[in-house]
Scaffold this motif. Structure first.
Motif, PDB file in Angstrom:
ATOM      1  N   TRP A  48       2.518  -5.875   0.935  1.00  0.00           N
ATOM      2  CA  TRP A  48       1.631  -5.619  -0.050  1.00  0.00           C
ATOM      3  C   TRP A  48       2.199  -5.396  -1.281  1.00  0.00           C
ATOM      4  N   CYS A  49       3.504  -4.509  -1.289  1.00  0.00           N
ATOM      5  CA  CYS A  49       4.076  -4.168  -2.500  1.00  0.00           C
ATOM      6  C   CYS A  49       4.817  -5.582  -3.133  1.00  0.00           C
ATOM      7  N   HIS A  52       2.107  -7.008  -4.777  1.00  0.00           N
ATOM      8  CA  HIS A  52       1.486  -6.479  -5.856  1.00  0.00           C
ATOM      9  C   HIS A  52       2.436  -7.027  -7.208  1.00  0.00           C
ATOM     10  N   ASP A  55       1.680 -10.203  -8.539  1.00  0.00           N
ATOM     11  CA  ASP A  55       0.504  -9.935  -8.941  1.00  0.00           C
ATOM     12  C   ASP A  55      -0.439 -11.073  -8.087  1.00  0.00           C
ATOM     13  N   ALA A  57      -1.504  -9.232  -4.733  1.00  0.00           N
ATOM     14  CA  ALA A  57      -1.891  -8.313  -3.704  1.00  0.00           C
ATOM     15  C   ALA A  57      -3.323  -8.207  -3.714  1.00  0.00           C
ATOM     16  N   ASP A  59      -7.167  -6.364  -2.730  1.00  0.00           N
ATOM     17  CA  ASP A  59      -7.585  -5.007  -3.458  1.00  0.00           C
ATOM     18  C   ASP A  59      -7.210  -3.905  -2.096  1.00  0.00           C
ATOM     19  N   ALA A  73      -0.167   3.286  -1.684  1.00  0.00           N
ATOM     20  CA  ALA A  73      -0.150   2.233  -2.489  1.00  0.00           C
ATOM     21  C   ALA A  73      -0.718   2.362  -4.125  1.00  0.00           C
ATOM     22  N   MET A  77       1.785   1.737  -7.157  1.00  0.00           N
ATOM     23  CA  MET A  77       1.310   0.970  -8.377  1.00  0.00           C
ATOM     24  C   MET A  77       1.487   1.990  -9.819  1.00  0.00           C
ATOM     25  N   GLU A  86       5.184  -3.782 -14.629  1.00  0.00           N
ATOM     26  CA  GLU A  86       4.208  -4.510 -14.189  1.00  0.00           C
ATOM     27  C   GLU A  86       3.569  -5.316 -15.289  1.00  0.00           C
TER      28      GLU A  86
END
Length: 88
Positions: A48-49, A52, A55, A57, A59, A73, A77, A86
């Motif tokens: 998931w990381c 993320h 861009d 991932a 919800d 998580a 973020m 980011e």
């Protein structure tokens, strides 16, 4: 899970800038499928990381059933946002 190992596994290179756009899309799609199938919490979190950072991932409520995982998580973020890495 090592970050470079994940990049090699899904994109064939640890240098994402050298990966053609089509291969990036395919790698992201495979990573998203693997995230959905992975049962190990730590591996799911690592996947998931990376998603993320790319861009891509899902919800938090979709990716993590456990509230502690969602909190972790959110912390990730926040850390990414604080470093200015980011992309929006």
């Amino acid at each position: 899970m090592d970050f470079d190992d994940l990049l090699l596994r899904y994109f064939g290179s640890a240098d994402l800038a050298s990966v053609p756009p089509g291969a990036q899309v395919a790698g992201i799609e495979k990573m998203q499928v693997d995230l959905g199938l992975e049962q190990d919490r730590a591996k799911r979190f690592a996947l998931w990381c990376v998603l993320h950072l790319l861009d891509a991932a899902p919800d938090l409520d979709v990716a993590f059933k456990d509230a502690a995982d969602r909190d972790a998580a959110r912390n990730f973020m926040d850390l990414v946002a604080a470093t200015g890495q980011e992309q929006d």
